[in-house]
Design an enzyme around this catalytic site. Structure first.
Site, mmCIF file in Angstrom:
data_model
loop_
_atom_site.group_PDB
_atom_site.id
_atom_site.type_symbol
_atom_site.label_atom_id
_atom_site.label_comp_id
_atom_site.label_asym_id
_atom_site.label_seq_id
_atom_site.Cartn_x
_atom_site.Cartn_y
_atom_site.Cartn_z
ATOM 1 N N HIS A 116 -2.383 -7.082 -6.103
ATOM 2 C CA HIS A 116 -3.114 -7.504 -4.902
ATOM 3 C C HIS A 116 -4.571 -7.047 -4.879
ATOM 4 O O HIS A 116 -5.341 -7.482 -4.029
ATOM 5 C CB HIS A 116 -2.363 -7.119 -3.614
ATOM 6 N N HIS A 117 -4.986 -6.231 -5.837
ATOM 7 C CA HIS A 117 -6.404 -5.860 -5.961
ATOM 8 C C HIS A 117 -7.064 -6.492 -7.193
ATOM 9 O O HIS A 117 -8.207 -6.182 -7.512
ATOM 10 C CB HIS A 117 -6.578 -4.341 -5.990
ATOM 11 N N LYS A 144 -0.365 4.715 -1.157
ATOM 12 C CA LYS A 144 -1.359 5.501 -0.430
ATOM 13 C C LYS A 144 -0.768 6.786 0.129
ATOM 14 O O LYS A 144 -1.515 7.676 0.530
ATOM 15 C CB LYS A 144 -2.006 4.664 0.676
ATOM 16 N N ASP A 166 -4.154 -9.189 3.026
ATOM 17 C CA ASP A 166 -4.583 -7.791 3.115
ATOM 18 C C ASP A 166 -6.042 -7.709 3.552
ATOM 19 O O ASP A 166 -6.391 -6.970 4.480
ATOM 20 C CB ASP A 166 -4.367 -7.113 1.763
ATOM 21 N N ASP A 190 0.806 -1.228 0.000
ATOM 22 C CA ASP A 190 0.000 0.000 0.000
ATOM 23 C C ASP A 190 0.836 1.273 0.000
ATOM 24 O O ASP A 190 0.333 2.344 0.310
ATOM 25 C CB ASP A 190 -0.921 0.028 1.225
#
Length: 184
Positions: free
Chosen positions: A101-102, A50, A130, A47
């Site tokens: 990862h998404h 972010k 996650d 992440d």
């Protein structure tokens, strides 16, 4: 050092928990000790992008608008951009994790709509870790879910968001950890 400073600014507790769980999961999958080490080290960056998302979105307690969701999804691009100047094995795996990862097993994820085994293993591992950590932890927009609720959600996403075989192995890992009293 610079990357460590950036990581400290972007939910370091979540990043560390995901990293540790990804290492435990990779070990549970009988990956080599080297693969376990690299996935665990790389997962902490999942992440990092972010850092470029406005705090008003990151700390929002309201459901995202479509515009806010699109801005949040840009953390993938931002993370890849941040790591673009690094080329070690760990950083290459970190880029793969950031980029995938998404993604979802059914192809409905982002940023590229990858599906099934087209999603690299490291991304599929971190996706489960996650989501598990995000749901089982308090976030600005929600309280922590009970473990049973988290596991029910993960089961419900088997073959949709998550690789079905990895989902089974992940649930096995979590249930073994709970029965053995291991802190997750």
């Amino acid at each position: 050092m610079i990357l460590q400073n950036v990581l400290e600014m972007v939910d370091p507790v979540h990043s560390n928990r995901v990293s540790l769980l990804a290492g435990q999961f990779a070990r549970h999958l009988n990956l080599s000790s080297h693969e376990v080490e690299v996935i665990q080290a790389a997962a902490k960056y999942h992440d990092i992008g972010k850092i470029s998302i406005p705090l008003s979105i990151l700390q929002s307690v309201e459901p995202f608008t479509d515009i806010q969701r699109k801005i949040m999804q840009r953390h993938v691009q931002y993370g890849l951009s941040i790591l673009s100047v690094y080329n070690s094995e760990e950083m290459e795996v970190a880029k793969t994790i950031i980029a995938t990862h998404h993604e979802r097993w059914d192809g409905k994820g982002y940023p590229n709509g990858l599906s099934g085994n087209n999603i690299p293993l490291a991304g599929r591992i971190v996706a489960l870790c996650d989501v598990f950590d995000a749901l089982s932890s308090e976030r600005p927009y929600k309280p922590a879910w009970a473990l049973g609720q988290v596991l029910d959600y993960i089961r419900s996403e088997r073959g949709k968001a998550f690789d079905p075989e990895l989902t089974d192995k992940f649930l096995e890992l979590i249930c073994e950890g709970v029965s053995e009293g291991i802190a997750l």
